[in-house]
Design an enzyme around this catalytic site. Structure first.
Site, PDB file in Angstrom:
ATOM      1  NE  ARG A  51     114.708   5.664 -46.114  1.00 13.89           N
ATOM      2  CZ  ARG A  51     115.211   6.999 -46.552  1.00 13.89           C
ATOM      3  NH1 ARG A  51     115.014   7.418 -48.028  1.00 13.89           N
ATOM      4  NH2 ARG A  51     115.425   7.979 -45.850  1.00 13.89           N
ATOM      5  CG  HIS A  72     106.674  10.490 -48.261  1.00 13.37           C
ATOM      6  ND1 HIS A  72     106.344   9.515 -49.023  1.00 13.37           N
ATOM      7  CD2 HIS A  72     107.869  10.938 -48.223  1.00 13.37           C
ATOM      8  CE1 HIS A  72     107.772   9.048 -49.371  1.00 13.37           C
ATOM      9  NE2 HIS A  72     108.500   9.964 -48.893  1.00 13.37           N
ATOM     10  NE  ARG A 118     112.085   8.243 -45.316  1.00 13.55           N
ATOM     11  CZ  ARG A 118     112.544   9.239 -45.179  1.00 13.55           C
ATOM     12  NH1 ARG A 118     112.220  10.141 -46.123  1.00 13.55           N
ATOM     13  NH2 ARG A 118     113.196  10.016 -44.325  1.00 13.55           N
ATOM     14  CG  ASN A 131     113.096  11.536 -56.273  1.00 11.27           C
ATOM     15  OD1 ASN A 131     112.167  11.606 -55.352  1.00 11.27           O
ATOM     16  ND2 ASN A 131     114.030  10.944 -55.990  1.00 11.27           N
ATOM     17  CG  ASP A 187      94.828  18.656 -56.649  1.00 10.68           C
ATOM     18  OD1 ASP A 187      94.580  17.515 -56.512  1.00 10.68           O
ATOM     19  OD2 ASP A 187      94.555  19.288 -55.822  1.00 10.68           O
ATOM     20  CG  ASN A 210     116.054  18.324 -48.435  1.00 10.61           C
ATOM     21  OD1 ASN A 210     116.698  19.312 -48.273  1.00 10.61           O
ATOM     22  ND2 ASN A 210     114.873  17.945 -47.964  1.00 10.61           N
ATOM     23  CB  SER A 236     115.997   5.270 -50.704  1.00  6.79           C
ATOM     24  OG  SER A 236     114.943   5.786 -50.694  1.00  6.79           O
TER      25      SER A 236
HETATM   26  C1  DQA Z   1     113.298   9.836 -51.853  1.00  7.05           C
HETATM   27  C2  DQA Z   1     112.624   9.376 -50.699  1.00  7.05           C
HETATM   28  C3  DQA Z   1     111.759  10.423 -49.820  1.00  7.05           C
HETATM   29  O1  DQA Z   1     111.341   9.863 -48.978  1.00  7.05           O
HETATM   30  C4  DQA Z   1     112.781  11.464 -49.423  1.00  7.05           C
HETATM   31  O2  DQA Z   1     111.864  12.342 -48.489  1.00  7.05           O
HETATM   32  C5  DQA Z   1     113.802  11.923 -50.178  1.00  7.05           C
HETATM   33  C6  DQA Z   1     114.062  11.168 -51.486  1.00  7.05           C
HETATM   34  C7  DQA Z   1     114.098   9.084 -52.631  1.00  7.05           C
HETATM   35  O3  DQA Z   1     114.692   9.324 -53.869  1.00  7.05           O
HETATM   36  O4  DQA Z   1     114.585   8.011 -52.394  1.00  7.05           O
HETATM   37  O5  DQA Z   1     114.027  13.016 -50.267  1.00  7.05           O
HETATM   38  O6  DQA Z   1     112.274  10.340 -52.734  1.00  7.05           O
END
Ligand code: DQA
Length: 122
Positions: A103, A76, A107, A70, A83, A10, A98
């Site tokens: 949050r 999570h 997370r 990232n 691994d 994402n 973030s």
């Molecule tokens: C994230 C925080 C994660 O919890 C979330 O699922 C993301 C982005 C962040 O960059 O703040 O996709 O890694």
């Protein structure tokens, strides 16, 4: 110095997704910014995938001095990414755009933090 900058699921949606958490910039803008700031000091390799196995393969094949990751939501959930990082022994820093500690509770669990060189969140 050679660094792999890895972005997980994402993060290709940056600039479109939940701007209150992730801001207005796109992933390519973020990568260009990093490239401008740090390319005089390090050779940078960028990779993003929504697929856990592709991230794992990239980590396994990496011939770099360090990884900045990232892992998005895989942070999570993914013992497999943990691994992979352990198996290469390449030092890595866990990054979140973030502040995950402000949050949802889910997370705040990371499978990476305790084996990371450091964590940057927010
Ligand atoms: C994230 C925080 C994660 O919890 C979330 O699922 C993301 C982005 C962040 O960059 O703040 O996709 O890694």
């Amino acid at each position: 110095m050679k660094l792999l900058i890895l972005n997980g699921p994402n993060l290709n949606m940056l600039g479109k997704r939940e701007k209150n958490h992730y801001g207005n910039f796109s992933l390519s803008e973020l990568e260009e910014n990093i490239q401008k700031r740090f390319s005089s000091r390090a050779e940078l390799i960028f990779f993003q995938s929504n697929a856990e196995h592709e991230l794992i393969e990239k980590i396994q094949q990496a011939k770099v001095d360090g990884i900045v990751i990232n892992a998005g939501a895989f942070t999570h959930t993914s013992i497999a990414i943990r691994d992979a990082l352990l198996s290469t022994r390449i030092p890595f820093v866990e990054v979140h755009i973030s502040n995950v500690y402000k949050r949802e509770n889910f997370r705040q669990k990371s499978f990476l933090s305790d084996i990371a060189l450091g964590v940057i969140s927010g």
